[in-house]
Design a protein around this motif. Sequence first.
Motif, PDB file in Angstrom:
ATOM      1  N   TYR A 219       9.909   1.107 -29.687  1.00 50.84           N
ATOM      2  CA  TYR A 219      10.503   0.808 -28.386  1.00 50.84           C
ATOM      3  C   TYR A 219      10.865  -0.673 -28.236  1.00 50.84           C
ATOM      4  O   TYR A 219      11.448  -1.079 -27.231  1.00 50.84           O
ATOM      5  CB  TYR A 219       9.555   1.213 -27.262  1.00 50.84           C
ATOM      6  N   SER A 220      10.507  -1.510 -29.205  1.00 48.87           N
ATOM      7  CA  SER A 220      10.771  -2.954 -29.099  1.00 48.87           C
ATOM      8  C   SER A 220      12.271  -3.238 -29.153  1.00 48.87           C
ATOM      9  O   SER A 220      12.999  -2.632 -29.941  1.00 48.87           O
ATOM     10  CB  SER A 220      10.076  -3.708 -30.232  1.00 48.87           C
ATOM     11  N   THR A 236       8.457  -8.299 -24.690  1.00 52.67           N
ATOM     12  CA  THR A 236       7.875  -6.970 -24.835  1.00 52.67           C
ATOM     13  C   THR A 236       6.362  -7.122 -24.861  1.00 52.67           C
ATOM     14  O   THR A 236       5.821  -8.239 -24.858  1.00 52.67           O
ATOM     15  CB  THR A 236       8.388  -6.275 -26.117  1.00 52.67           C
TER      16      THR A 236
END
Length: 811
Positions: A219-220, A236
């Motif tokens: 998801y970064s 993040t």
Amino acid sequence: MRPLTLLLFASLVLPIATAGAAAWHARVRTIEDTQRRAADMAVILREHALRTFEAQSLAIAWIDSRLGSLTWEEIQASGDVHEMLRRVARTSPHIDGLWLVRPEGYTVNSADYFPMTGTDVRSREYFQVLREHDGLHLGEMIRGYLKGNLNFNLSRRRSSPDGTFNGIILVTSSMAYFEDFWTQALSPGQHAVGLVRSDGEFLARWPAMEEIPDRVPAYSPFYELIKDAPTGSYSTTSLSDGEERLYGYAKLGALPGYMIVGADKKAALMPWRQQAAGFLVMAAFVSLTLASAVLMAQRRERLLSQEVDRRRRVETTLVAKEEHLSAISRAEAALRHSEQRFRTLFDSLIQGAVFVDRDGEVTSVNPAAERIFGRAADTIIGHPLEDQGFHPVDSEGVALPPERQPGSVALRTGMILNGLLVKLDPARPGGDQRWLMADAIPLRRPSEETPSEACILLSDITEKPRAEDAQRILMREVDHRAKNALAVAQALVRLTRAESHDEFIEALDGRIAALARAHTLLARSHWRGALLRGLLEEELEPYRARRSDHIVLDGPPVTLDPYAAQPLGMVLHELATNAAKHGALSGTEGRLEIRWWLDTRDRQALCLTWTERGGPTVAPPTRKGFGSDLIMASISSQLGGTVAFAWPPEGLQATLTLPLSYARAGEPHPADDQATAQAEAAREGVPAGLRVLVVEDNALVAMQMVEALTHLGCVVVGPAATIDRALALAAAEPLDAAVLDIDLQGQPVFPAAEALAERGVPFLFATGFHEIDERSAPWSTAPHLRKPINEKQLATALGSLVGRKTASTSS
């Protein structure tokens, strides 16, 4: 709704709303600044990592060339190969281990104390990848079979003449080397550093973790950003502690990896929270003060209304007249008291406050503004702000026109102007220039439709640009020293001569080690200089361990200039190596005496004598080798000193002198920062990154020229030793300037000069002739330098050359 009621509502809401908007703006800017600094630091650490990987790649290529056509059985049985691997690992602080892997997937030799053979690496990722593909490979973080530590590797496949897979040469990187550098560059606890492959796999992480960290999560934003730009920033949640961090990244050149620097968001926002709290406290104070004033005005209004009604009833009487006069007196006293409270608030503000009228002239200033301008109020009031050195600029530092001055904009538009950058010239000669952040607030009187005055609030932010300048200087210095070290090492590899591979390795290993020892001494003093005695002790340490009483060092404390320490260290290494092979240090009865002193009267020089006795009988050499050429070039050409040799039968005698500009009495101390600043000032006339063509047919002179230009921050094109090569580079390469030797092996360099002139590239001639012959008549007005040339002369000439080109282009 009555006007005073509206004013009460505004006094309660507007200051807090303004403070909240300012605090939010400051928060956004704090996050943006932190991300930008993280990205800049990622670029700095990326450059360090790239230089390290370049050195490791060169080490792999060098080892591959030394293995040559040896079979894997010969490599496994060779003690020389094992010793070669150990020497490379010992002299390279960034290398943790070296491994040779045969195509079947088993190790055959290593840089460990005992050659580790037979280790099965077929399951390792790097073996599976390099078996199918060629090129450099960054291996994932693993826990080593033997040492049990976490590491990553850089590896390359060996290919047979027919192109088939023929094993692997693998370098494991020292985590401690990277962690030491990162510790010096960053603050632990507030920053985290990751060396990550493009697939998200961690190669190294700081602060270190006990277990191999998970790869960058899917998801970064990292994966999407690297598709579009080689550098950037994002935010993040951290895998290690779940805290939100602000990250900057930079790609590792052509390698499939990235340097990532993360800053703790909470720590980055801590100064902002304090600032925001100050904003809110000030807003609350202003709101309460204004609300109190409005409430008092409402009360006075009621009282005044009552007083008017009463006076109407009794105005015909003397008592009514007296009461009327008394009320006026009380109202005036209340007004004076209100003005006094405003003046107290105005004078106690920590921000500078300046009031300007419609004509742009100052009508009032508070004490904080007097401190910022460095002038008394009576010298400011009645004059425009421009007379006080007040120069608003845009984000690029370009001065704004008069119509965009903060007071003019606020008065013209009736809107609040926030966050305008201002350059403030010093009030006194020799003072420091300062930077301000200005907010302009328009002011209207109750009966006015347009503002009649503007209040300009000033905050001193001088330290922020200075910190950014320091970071740019750090980046330039890291880049310059890395390039300079690589250039010197490359020159040693190319110029060292030997009759066998073993002799070549031994000679090159010793010279690079001498260079590293001098570099270590300079690093310990933060490049302020190196002690001559320390340089001698480092070079003679292998021989003093056996015969400490046969080596005498005698002389006062002398500190060498950083520019002279490395070449003199190379010279002392050549003398010590010669003594160990052929002179006083080759036997058990020999004796070596080294004495030095500072001659401040006659020769104005540092003098050093090298005297050998008791060794084999010596005689003048019949031929000169590279060592002799290196000694003469380093002392005479590069440093402007002298060298004298004598060969009496009992042993070699050598006398070296260096100009006093390269040496001083005493040890390195912080005062040497001034000398460092002067050396930086000598390079200011030469723009960083200047591409300079070098045409020179003498190898040692070319080597010295390349080193000087690299030290000045230039990018060297060449050197070219023939007229054909010079013409090819002059016609095709992007160039900013050129240094041309007039005579190239009997041929004039003027065809290359003509090619450069046609392209508009400025150049200067370097010559050893006292008279220029008739062939150079068309170029008699061109700048030229007489050999030998030192770095200061070269910097002055190049700065003048580039300056003339810039002036002609501008005109």
